[in-house]
Design an enzyme around this catalytic site. Structure first.
Site, short mmCIF file in Angstrom:
data_model
loop_
_atom_site.label_atom_id
_atom_site.label_comp_id
_atom_site.label_asym_id
_atom_site.label_seq_id
_atom_site.Cartn_x
_atom_site.Cartn_y
_atom_site.Cartn_z
N CYS A 33 94.68 -42.65 11.06
CA CYS A 33 96.02 -42.66 11.52
C CYS A 33 96.66 -44.09 11.43
O CYS A 33 97.86 -44.21 11.78
CB CYS A 33 96.05 -42.15 12.92
SG CYS A 33 94.93 -43.34 14.17
N CYS A 102 89.90 -40.11 17.05
CA CYS A 102 90.41 -41.21 17.88
C CYS A 102 89.33 -41.71 18.68
O CYS A 102 89.24 -42.99 19.11
CB CYS A 102 91.51 -40.56 18.87
SG CYS A 102 92.57 -39.55 17.98
FE1 FES Z 1 95.23 -42.51 16.14
FE2 FES Z 1 94.31 -41.16 17.78
S1 FES Z 1 95.87 -40.56 16.63
S2 FES Z 1 93.84 -42.98 17.56
#
Ligand code: FES
Length: 133
Positions: A33, A102
């Site tokens: 992400c 995450c």
């Molecule tokens: Fe990036 Fe959770 S979406 S750390």
């Protein structure tokens, strides 16, 4: 989507910030992400006496790093080295599967900070095969 414990850590994250003159620093980015995480540790007599985190991450990243800083305090370096993202997620009572990646951020940053303290190199593993996304 998140359980109460996760929400509680997200809303009241523990140990946010940065330790001055830390003994170890670990900074990692999440390839999935693009979020980033920085963990600093203070070590005395082979034990982690303090641990703080800073993140540009999602709620799950905040909650897991808050949890990891709590788990690691008072632990010896040897014990702390065994902490994995799965353990952190379990301690939080579970994370939604799409959010497991995450939790890697917190565990990786911690392991990198420990490696930094020990003067070792830490290669962030590719966890993507273990956590479904
Ligand atoms: Fe990036 Fe959770 S979406 S750390």
């Amino acid at each position: 989507m998140y359980n109460e414990k996760v929400m509680e850590h997200f809303q009241n994250p523990r140990n946010v910030g940065e330790i001055e003159n830390p003994d170890g620093v670990g900074e990692v980015g999440n390839p999935t992400c693009g979020d980033i995480m920085k963990i600093t540790i203070k070590v005395e007599d082979g034990k982690i006496v303090d641990c703080k985190f800073k993140t540009f991450g999602c709620g799950a990243a905040v909650a897991t790093s808050s949890m990891v800083t709590e788990m690691v305090k008072g632990k010896t370096i040897e014990e702390a080295k065994k902490i994995t993202n799965k353990m952190v997620a379990e301690e939080l009572g579970g994370l939604p599967p799409v959010k497991m990646h995450c939790s890697n951020l917190a565990a990786d940053a911690l392991q990198k900070a420990i490696a930094d303290y020990l003067g070792e190199k830490y290669e962030v593993e590719d966890h993507h095969h273990e956590s479904e996304e």
